[in-house]
Design a protein around this motif. Structure first.
Motif, PDB file in Angstrom:
ATOM      1  N   VAL A 226       3.153   7.157  -1.155  1.00 23.09           N
ATOM      2  CA  VAL A 226       1.777   7.502  -0.787  1.00 23.09           C
ATOM      3  C   VAL A 226       1.412   6.930   0.582  1.00 23.09           C
ATOM      4  CG1 VAL A 226       0.989   7.763  -3.156  1.00 23.09           C
ATOM      5  CG2 VAL A 226       0.895   5.508  -2.089  1.00 23.09           C
ATOM      6  N   GLN A 227       0.603   7.686   1.301  1.00 19.20           N
ATOM      7  CA  GLN A 227       0.174   7.313   2.630  1.00 19.20           C
ATOM      8  C   GLN A 227      -1.331   7.082   2.645  1.00 19.20           C
ATOM      9  OE1 GLN A 227       2.856   7.488   5.502  1.00 19.20           O
ATOM     10  NE2 GLN A 227       3.393   6.822   3.442  1.00 19.20           N
ATOM     11  N   GLY A 228      -1.772   6.027   3.310  1.00 15.10           N
ATOM     12  CA  GLY A 228      -3.205   5.784   3.493  1.00 15.10           C
ATOM     13  C   GLY A 228      -3.636   6.318   4.844  1.00 15.10           C
ATOM     14  N   LEU A 229      -4.368   7.403   4.829  1.00 19.76           N
ATOM     15  CA  LEU A 229      -4.687   8.056   6.101  1.00 19.76           C
ATOM     16  C   LEU A 229      -5.719   7.299   6.926  1.00 19.76           C
ATOM     17  CD1 LEU A 229      -4.546  11.858   5.271  1.00 19.76           C
ATOM     18  CD2 LEU A 229      -2.729  10.245   5.840  1.00 19.76           C
ATOM     19  N   SER A 230      -6.334   6.265   6.366  1.00 19.92           N
ATOM     20  CA  SER A 230      -7.185   5.418   7.198  1.00 19.92           C
ATOM     21  C   SER A 230      -6.341   4.600   8.177  1.00 19.92           C
ATOM     22  CB  SER A 230      -8.019   4.472   6.321  1.00 19.92           C
ATOM     23  OG  SER A 230      -7.193   3.498   5.704  1.00 19.92           O
ATOM     24  N   TYR A 231      -5.034   4.598   7.971  1.00 17.67           N
ATOM     25  CA  TYR A 231      -4.111   3.846   8.824  1.00 17.67           C
ATOM     26  C   TYR A 231      -3.414   4.720   9.874  1.00 17.67           C
ATOM     27  CZ  TYR A 231      -4.408   0.152   5.249  1.00 17.67           C
ATOM     28  OH  TYR A 231      -4.840  -0.820   4.380  1.00 17.67           O
ATOM     29  N   LEU A 232      -3.867   5.945  10.058  1.00 18.78           N
ATOM     30  CA  LEU A 232      -3.157   6.838  10.977  1.00 18.78           C
ATOM     31  C   LEU A 232      -3.094   6.297  12.404  1.00 18.78           C
ATOM     32  CD1 LEU A 232      -4.061  10.536  10.044  1.00 18.78           C
ATOM     33  CD2 LEU A 232      -1.837   9.403   9.915  1.00 18.78           C
ATOM     34  N   GLU A 233      -4.067   5.511  12.795  1.00 16.70           N
ATOM     35  CA  GLU A 233      -4.045   4.934  14.137  1.00 16.70           C
ATOM     36  C   GLU A 233      -3.379   3.552  14.166  1.00 16.70           C
ATOM     37  OE1 GLU A 233      -4.902   6.858  16.606  1.00 16.70           O
ATOM     38  OE2 GLU A 233      -5.374   8.363  15.074  1.00 16.70           O
TER      39      GLU A 233
ATOM     40  N   TRP B 102      12.233   1.183  -3.297  1.00 17.03           N
ATOM     41  CA  TRP B 102      11.588   1.823  -4.438  1.00 17.03           C
ATOM     42  C   TRP B 102      10.483   2.704  -3.869  1.00 17.03           C
ATOM     43  CZ3 TRP B 102      10.615  -3.323  -3.331  1.00 17.03           C
ATOM     44  CH2 TRP B 102       9.303  -3.646  -3.018  1.00 17.03           C
ATOM     45  N   VAL B 103       9.882   3.523  -4.740  1.00 13.61           N
ATOM     46  CA  VAL B 103       8.782   4.396  -4.331  1.00 13.61           C
ATOM     47  C   VAL B 103       7.656   4.231  -5.339  1.00 13.61           C
ATOM     48  CG1 VAL B 103       8.053   6.738  -3.768  1.00 13.61           C
ATOM     49  CG2 VAL B 103      10.435   6.061  -3.389  1.00 13.61           C
ATOM     50  N   GLY B 104       6.440   4.079  -4.851  1.00 15.40           N
ATOM     51  CA  GLY B 104       5.313   3.911  -5.749  1.00 15.40           C
ATOM     52  C   GLY B 104       4.444   5.144  -5.850  1.00 15.40           C
ATOM     53  N   ALA B 105       3.866   5.361  -7.040  1.00 16.03           N
ATOM     54  CA  ALA B 105       2.724   6.250  -7.275  1.00 16.03           C
ATOM     55  C   ALA B 105       3.041   7.735  -7.411  1.00 16.03           C
ATOM     56  CB  ALA B 105       1.650   6.059  -6.200  1.00 16.03           C
TER      57      ALA B 105
END
Length: 321
Positions: A150-157, A218-221
């Motif tokens: 999963v990616q947190g798009l608030s971190y794109l910058e 590993w991979v989460g979520a």
């Protein structure tokens, strides 16, 4: 797609066929969602599934909230009705007694029957086409699991090139690996922090709707398993040796599968973390450390209640077990 009378049957009915009585194609995978106390997030998760064209899939939700909120929340129920109208089976199960996430996942695994099972957290939006890519990768690679971190798009910058140095595509077939703290394979875990995979994907030039397999700790979520492979290594049966408050159960199960059948991540990810606060606040016992420390060797179903603290898990930053 499944053929009937030489005509393809779409896995997802469009709105013009929502009242049809024609049977849908059999599910090629089941989406297994453990949830507690989240309703708006669960509705978004189900909405992401409703946007998937292929493959045919069913959904099982195990709700451990005291009031069975998934059965009464309008937004969740609206998405359940949409999925059912599209031809997907959706089952909501109320299980108010909490014995920990490992037990929840084992319950869902035992309730499933499709050849592939996607363990999806209740706060993950899936990009249209992601389920089809995951299943294509699993079948093409022939390994035990593939995952979309999963990616947190608030971190794109928030670019973190120092956390992407361990990115390594699989050069050929995925082979079994042993991952443990202190080994080089374990050093891959920061790949899944923040929006690192989105930044990595931007450098790779992967064809639209395609995927590239890479090596993971590993991979989460959002993880799609070959169901028989997961069952063969014991699934999450180690839950009986853990206290209800624990974390890292997904890591423990994946390490078991990786040692027998191999596992991989795919990029681009296409899975978005909603960045809601965690519902697992007590992380004193880490299942992966407890399981493998107690076993003394890989793959044992024995587990100990003595774990080590991984610290609080960030909303999209991973914690290293």
């Amino acid at each position: 797609m499944t053929e009937s009378n030489d005509e393809p049957v779409p896995a997802r009915r469009w709105s013009g066929d929502w009242t049809t009585e024609a049977p849908p194609p059999p599910p090629r995978l089941e989406v297994l969602i453990p949830t507690i106390g989240r309703t708006s997030e669960l509705a978004v998760t189900l909405a992401g599934l409703a946007a998937q064209d292929e493959p045919a899939f069913d959904v099982i939700v195990s709700d451990q909230s005291e009031l069975f909120t998934s059965a009464s929340e309008p937004s969740v129920q609206a998405m359940v009705r949409v999925l059912r109208a599209q031809g997907h089976g959706v089952e909501l199960v109320h299980r108010p007694e909490r014995r920990g996430l490992a037990e929840q996942r084992q319950f869902l695994l035992e309730r499933s029957s499709a050849p592939a099972v996607l363990f999806l957290d209740d706060d993950v939006w899936t990009e249209p086409g992601l389920l089809e890519r995951l299943l294509d990768a699993l079948e093409t690679l022939g390994c035990g699991f593939v995952g979309s971190a999963v990616q947190g798009l608030s971190y794109l910058e928030d670019r973190r090139p120092h956390e992407a140095t361990t990115f390594e595509p699989w050069p050929g077939p995925v082979i079994p690996e042993s991952v443990r703290p202190g080994r080089p394979e374990h050093d891959r875990w920061p790949l899944h922090n923040a929006a690192n995979l989105a930044h990595i994907a931007g450098t790779l030039g992967v064809e639209r709707d395609g995927w590239l397999a890479y090596k993971v700790a590993w991979v989460g979520a959002c993880v799609l398993y070959d169901r028989e492979a997961l069952i063969e290594v014991g699934g999450f049966d180690f839950w009986t040796g853990l206290p209800p408050s624990h974390s890292g159960e997904d890591v423990a199960a994946q390490w078991r599968v990786m040692e027998r059948f191999g596992g991989a991540g795919i990029v681009p990810s296409g899975a978005v973390h909603l960045e809601a606060p965690t519902t697992i606040v007590d992380r004193t016992v880490d299942a992966a450390r407890a399981l493998f420390a107690a076993a003394g060797s890989a793959g044992s179903s024995a587990a100990s209640s003595v774990g080590s603290s991984a610290g609080p898990k960030g909303q999209t930053d991973s914690s290293s077990p």
